[in-house]
Design a protein around this motif. Structure first.
Motif, PDB file in Angstrom:
ATOM      1  N   ASN A   1       5.993  -0.863  -4.327  1.00  0.00           N
ATOM      2  CA  ASN A   1       4.902  -0.508  -5.236  1.00  0.00           C
ATOM      3  C   ASN A   1       5.110   0.883  -5.831  1.00  0.00           C
ATOM      4  OD1 ASN A   1       2.521  -0.194  -6.620  1.00  0.00           O
ATOM      5  ND2 ASN A   1       1.202  -0.252  -4.825  1.00  0.00           N
ATOM      6  N   PRO A   2       6.060   1.040  -6.762  1.00  0.00           N
ATOM      7  CA  PRO A   2       6.261   2.351  -7.368  1.00  0.00           C
ATOM      8  C   PRO A   2       5.051   2.830  -8.167  1.00  0.00           C
ATOM      9  CG  PRO A   2       7.511   0.678  -8.547  1.00  0.00           C
ATOM     10  CD  PRO A   2       6.999   0.034  -7.296  1.00  0.00           C
ATOM     11  N   LEU A   3       4.236   1.910  -8.639  1.00  0.00           N
ATOM     12  CA  LEU A   3       3.023   2.319  -9.348  1.00  0.00           C
ATOM     13  C   LEU A   3       2.102   3.100  -8.413  1.00  0.00           C
ATOM     14  CD1 LEU A   3       2.224  -1.011 -11.250  1.00  0.00           C
ATOM     15  CD2 LEU A   3       3.398   1.008 -12.152  1.00  0.00           C
ATOM     16  N   GLY A   4       1.959   2.603  -7.193  1.00  0.00           N
ATOM     17  CA  GLY A   4       1.093   3.273  -6.233  1.00  0.00           C
ATOM     18  C   GLY A   4       1.646   4.597  -5.755  1.00  0.00           C
ATOM     19  N   LEU A   5       2.963   4.777  -5.833  1.00  0.00           N
ATOM     20  CA  LEU A   5       3.542   6.059  -5.436  1.00  0.00           C
ATOM     21  C   LEU A   5       3.049   7.190  -6.326  1.00  0.00           C
ATOM     22  CD1 LEU A   5       7.277   5.173  -4.659  1.00  0.00           C
ATOM     23  CD2 LEU A   5       5.478   5.750  -3.026  1.00  0.00           C
ATOM     24  N   ALA A   6       2.671   6.863  -7.541  1.00  0.00           N
ATOM     25  CA  ALA A   6       2.285   7.898  -8.507  1.00  0.00           C
ATOM     26  C   ALA A   6       0.804   8.244  -8.459  1.00  0.00           C
ATOM     27  CB  ALA A   6       2.647   7.437  -9.916  1.00  0.00           C
ATOM     28  N   THR A   7       0.025   7.529  -7.657  1.00  0.00           N
ATOM     29  CA  THR A   7      -1.426   7.732  -7.683  1.00  0.00           C
ATOM     30  C   THR A   7      -1.827   8.833  -6.708  1.00  0.00           C
ATOM     31  OG1 THR A   7      -1.683   5.887  -6.137  1.00  0.00           O
ATOM     32  CG2 THR A   7      -1.963   5.409  -8.473  1.00  0.00           C
ATOM     33  N   ARG A   8      -1.586  10.041  -7.121  1.00  0.00           N
ATOM     34  CA  ARG A   8      -1.990  11.210  -6.340  1.00  0.00           C
ATOM     35  C   ARG A   8      -3.115  11.933  -7.074  1.00  0.00           C
ATOM     36  NH1 ARG A   8       1.091  12.931  -2.199  1.00  0.00           N
ATOM     37  NH2 ARG A   8       0.320  15.055  -2.488  1.00  0.00           N
TER      38      ARG A   8
ATOM     39  N   ALA B   1       4.180 -13.072   7.270  1.00  0.00           N
ATOM     40  CA  ALA B   1       3.390 -12.228   8.158  1.00  0.00           C
ATOM     41  C   ALA B   1       3.300 -10.819   7.586  1.00  0.00           C
ATOM     42  CB  ALA B   1       4.000 -12.172   9.562  1.00  0.00           C
ATOM     43  N   THR B   2       2.220 -10.160   7.907  1.00  0.00           N
ATOM     44  CA  THR B   2       2.081  -8.726   7.672  1.00  0.00           C
ATOM     45  C   THR B   2       2.386  -8.007   8.978  1.00  0.00           C
ATOM     46  OG1 THR B   2       0.432  -8.942   5.909  1.00  0.00           O
ATOM     47  CG2 THR B   2       0.461  -6.876   7.107  1.00  0.00           C
ATOM     48  N   LEU B   3       3.341  -7.100   8.931  1.00  0.00           N
ATOM     49  CA  LEU B   3       3.737  -6.336  10.102  1.00  0.00           C
ATOM     50  C   LEU B   3       3.128  -4.940  10.001  1.00  0.00           C
ATOM     51  CD1 LEU B   3       7.534  -7.282  10.284  1.00  0.00           C
ATOM     52  CD2 LEU B   3       5.518  -8.633  10.912  1.00  0.00           C
ATOM     53  N   GLU B   4       2.290  -4.605  10.955  1.00  0.00           N
ATOM     54  CA  GLU B   4       1.605  -3.309  10.946  1.00  0.00           C
ATOM     55  C   GLU B   4       2.325  -2.352  11.903  1.00  0.00           C
ATOM     56  OE1 GLU B   4      -0.978  -2.471   9.056  1.00  0.00           O
ATOM     57  OE2 GLU B   4      -1.684  -4.408   8.287  1.00  0.00           O
ATOM     58  N   TYR B   5       3.019  -1.382  11.315  1.00  0.00           N
ATOM     59  CA  TYR B   5       3.824  -0.449  12.101  1.00  0.00           C
ATOM     60  C   TYR B   5       3.043   0.835  12.396  1.00  0.00           C
ATOM     61  CZ  TYR B   5       8.048  -3.270  11.831  1.00  0.00           C
ATOM     62  OH  TYR B   5       8.978  -4.266  11.995  1.00  0.00           O
ATOM     63  N   ARG B   6       2.147   0.712  13.372  1.00  0.00           N
ATOM     64  CA  ARG B   6       1.392   1.864  13.882  1.00  0.00           C
ATOM     65  C   ARG B   6       0.514   2.465  12.781  1.00  0.00           C
ATOM     66  NH1 ARG B   6       6.582   1.987  15.174  1.00  0.00           N
ATOM     67  NH2 ARG B   6       7.129   1.322  17.282  1.00  0.00           N
ATOM     68  N   GLY B   7       0.499   3.828  12.698  1.00  0.00           N
ATOM     69  CA  GLY B   7      -0.390   4.499  11.756  1.00  0.00           C
ATOM     70  C   GLY B   7       0.354   5.219  10.653  1.00  0.00           C
ATOM     71  N   GLN B   8      -0.401   5.718   9.680  1.00  0.00           N
ATOM     72  CA  GLN B   8       0.201   6.332   8.511  1.00  0.00           C
ATOM     73  C   GLN B   8       1.065   7.539   8.848  1.00  0.00           C
ATOM     74  OE1 GLN B   8      -3.454   6.677   6.015  1.00  0.00           O
ATOM     75  NE2 GLN B   8      -2.192   5.756   4.439  1.00  0.00           N
TER      76      GLN B   8
ATOM     77  N   HIS C   1      -2.746  11.318  -1.690  1.00  0.00           N
ATOM     78  CA  HIS C   1      -2.126  10.086  -2.162  1.00  0.00           C
ATOM     79  C   HIS C   1      -3.122   8.937  -2.015  1.00  0.00           C
ATOM     80  CE1 HIS C   1       1.679   7.302  -2.015  1.00  0.00           C
ATOM     81  NE2 HIS C   1       0.944   7.135  -3.098  1.00  0.00           N
ATOM     82  N   ILE C   2      -3.438   8.310  -3.131  1.00  0.00           N
ATOM     83  CA  ILE C   2      -4.375   7.184  -3.128  1.00  0.00           C
ATOM     84  C   ILE C   2      -3.567   5.913  -3.384  1.00  0.00           C
ATOM     85  CG2 ILE C   2      -6.622   6.384  -3.963  1.00  0.00           C
ATOM     86  CD1 ILE C   2      -6.683   9.218  -2.943  1.00  0.00           C
ATOM     87  N   GLY C   3      -2.548   5.683  -2.581  1.00  0.00           N
ATOM     88  CA  GLY C   3      -1.619   4.588  -2.834  1.00  0.00           C
ATOM     89  C   GLY C   3      -2.116   3.225  -2.448  1.00  0.00           C
ATOM     90  N   ARG C   4      -3.301   3.144  -1.884  1.00  0.00           N
ATOM     91  CA  ARG C   4      -3.854   1.846  -1.483  1.00  0.00           C
ATOM     92  C   ARG C   4      -4.523   1.131  -2.663  1.00  0.00           C
ATOM     93  NH1 ARG C   4      -5.068  -0.124   3.557  1.00  0.00           N
ATOM     94  NH2 ARG C   4      -6.720  -1.699   3.711  1.00  0.00           N
ATOM     95  N   TYR C   5      -4.948   1.910  -3.651  1.00  0.00           N
ATOM     96  CA  TYR C   5      -5.763   1.372  -4.737  1.00  0.00           C
ATOM     97  C   TYR C   5      -5.163   1.698  -6.098  1.00  0.00           C
ATOM     98  CZ  TYR C   5      -9.154   1.170  -0.948  1.00  0.00           C
ATOM     99  OH  TYR C   5      -9.774   0.912   0.247  1.00  0.00           O
ATOM    100  N   ASP C   6      -5.375   0.788  -7.034  1.00  0.00           N
ATOM    101  CA  ASP C   6      -5.035   1.005  -8.428  1.00  0.00           C
ATOM    102  C   ASP C   6      -6.126   1.878  -9.041  1.00  0.00           C
ATOM    103  OD1 ASP C   6      -4.570   0.851 -11.162  1.00  0.00           O
ATOM    104  OD2 ASP C   6      -4.151  -1.288 -11.160  1.00  0.00           O
TER     105      ASP C   6
ATOM    106  N   HIS D   1       0.882  -1.165   0.000  1.00  0.00           N
ATOM    107  CA  HIS D   1       0.000   0.000   0.000  1.00  0.00           C
ATOM    108  C   HIS D   1       0.919   1.213   0.000  1.00  0.00           C
ATOM    109  CE1 HIS D   1      -3.403  -2.521   1.966  1.00  0.00           C
ATOM    110  NE2 HIS D   1      -3.596  -2.425   0.660  1.00  0.00           N
ATOM    111  N   ALA D   2       1.024   1.863  -1.132  1.00  0.00           N
ATOM    112  CA  ALA D   2       2.104   2.830  -1.327  1.00  0.00           C
ATOM    113  C   ALA D   2       1.970   4.083  -0.473  1.00  0.00           C
ATOM    114  CB  ALA D   2       2.179   3.217  -2.806  1.00  0.00           C
ATOM    115  N   ASP D   3       0.810   4.293   0.133  1.00  0.00           N
ATOM    116  CA  ASP D   3       0.643   5.434   1.029  1.00  0.00           C
ATOM    117  C   ASP D   3       0.908   5.052   2.483  1.00  0.00           C
ATOM    118  OD1 ASP D   3      -1.579   3.801   1.146  1.00  0.00           O
ATOM    119  OD2 ASP D   3      -3.051   5.434   1.153  1.00  0.00           O
ATOM    120  N   GLU D   4       1.484   3.884   2.705  1.00  0.00           N
ATOM    121  CA  GLU D   4       1.842   3.441   4.050  1.00  0.00           C
ATOM    122  C   GLU D   4       3.367   3.412   4.145  1.00  0.00           C
ATOM    123  OE1 GLU D   4      -0.145  -0.255   4.801  1.00  0.00           O
ATOM    124  OE2 GLU D   4      -2.146   0.598   4.498  1.00  0.00           O
TER     125      GLU D   4
END
Length: 379
Positions: free
Chosen positions: A79-86, A240-247, A91-96, A42-45
């Motif tokens: 996910n460099p593709l998601g980095l560009a989704t502004r 595993a998915t490691l969730e490092y706090r919030g955005q 930044h809408i980096g979670r979705y295509d 998720h490129a916005d994370e």
């Protein structure tokens, strides 16, 4: 000893467009263990990217000193593709944006792709069977002909991860405590990871419903086990998915500490020749089905009555929803109550809620009837 940067140019879906994916390879090519690390699917994370930014020099130094006994493949921003989704400065980096698809959903179900290839070839030796399955997956991946940039990116990532022994996907929540998602078969084996991370919760599910990246390899081995009960097939990857706090939690201070904790996890596994300090025991795993995703039942402005880590009982008010229309607009407050006993793992950072939006996750211990067998993600 190696410390190499690699790049892959992904042709874009429109003329004149392309995207570059960067990753690092560290450690001996002949190592018996392969570790795949990636952040910002998720490129916005971005917290995970900060962690890997600090981990990379630690691994480089350990590699130069000949202290690595594993080969590390590190994608600091996968996910460099998601980095560009502004869009409109957001930044809408979670979705295509092309398809609306979540970048961490609908990853492929690998077992049906290789079932025929391994049929009749499994042996009485577990290691041989893992190698057979990995080879079959690798052959299938090589046969794929992706069309879009997003498909090409997924294929590149799967080619790296499919034969890894440890696969860690670094994410973050909206506003939350550190936590982990993993498969039930991998616990308590990954309790050392939870302890090293300082994970407030480790949530397990065989299938959360969305086809998340961290579920691809466990599902592969689980289905192979169930299809061939007379042959030894261990879980061939710890994922595993490691969730490092919030955005918003992208800071050098926490990034350094989290990188040190990951380094110490690998040292504790004897993958790095170093003596880690003692880890603090953290809570044991709980089924993800015992975690309530509390959702707004009407639109309005959120006023929280609880903070992260607070314990609540069923019926306690988690937040009030302030009316924003109707006869008591901006006067009325409607309480939103917990549906289970537990503690507050996450909250929404955006305080304007629409009907159905996630307000909080409450980690309990009892499986909730509304969650059992259902779609477990937010989304």
């Amino acid at each position: 000893m190696t410390f190499q940067q690699h790049t892959l140019t992904l042709p874009g879906d429109a003329p004149g467009q392309s995207t570059t994916l960067h990753w690092y390879e560290i450690g001996p090519d002949t190592a018996g263990t392969k570790v795949h690390l990636q952040a910002a699917l998720h490129a916005d994370e971005q917290p995970g990217t900060m962690v890997l930014h600090h981990l990379l020099p630690m691994l480089r130094e350990a590699d130069a000193a000949g202290k690595l006994s594993a080969r590390f493949i590190v994608f600091p921003s996968v996910n460099p593709l998601g980095l560009a989704t502004r869009v409109l400065r957001r930044h809408i980096g979670r979705y295509d944006l092309e398809t609306g698809g979540n970048f961490n959903r609908r990853w492929p179900d690998l077992y049906p792709q290789i079932a025929e290839a391994i049929a009749g070839k499994l042996t009485a030796d577990a290691k041989t069977n893992i190698a057979l399955i990995r080879t079959a997956v690798g052959t299938w991946l090589e046969s794929q002909q992706p069309a879009t940039a997003a498909q090409k990116l997924r294929l590149a990532v799967l080619k790296s991860a499919h034969d890894a022994d440890i696969v860690l996907d670094l994410h973050c929540d909206d506003e939350s405590l550190v936590h982990i998602f993993t498969s039930p078969e991998l616990m308590p084996g990954l309790q050392d990871l939870a302890d090293r991370m300082g994970s407030a919760a480790t949530l397990t599910a065989e299938d959360s419903g969305g086809g998340s990246f961290d579920e691809v390899l466990p599902a592969l081995y689980r289905k192979a086990q169930r299809a061939h009960p007379d042959h030894p097939i261990p879980m061939g990857a710890e994922t595993a998915t490691l969730e490092y706090r919030g955005q918003a939690d992208v800071h050098d201070e926490t990034g350094i500490k989290d990188a040190e904790r990951l380094f110490n996890f690998f040292a504790g596994r004897s993958l790095i020749a170093a003596t880690p300090p003692p880890a603090q025991p953290m809570p044991a795993a709980t089924p993800f089905e015992a975690t309530e995703v509390l959702r707004a039942d009407r639109p309005g402005l959120l006023a929280y009555r609880v903070g992260l880590g607070d314990r609540v009982r069923k019926g306690d008010v988690v937040a009030d929803i302030i009316a924003m229309d109707g006869p008591e607009a901006f006067l009325a407050r409607t309480p939103l109550r917990a549906g289970t006993d537990g503690f507050i793992l996450s909250r929404a950072s955006a305080k304007y809620a629409v009907t159905g939006s996630s307000v909080a996750k409450i980690v309990g211990t009892q499986i909730l009837p509304t969650r059992a067998g259902g779609y477990l993600l937010e989304d």
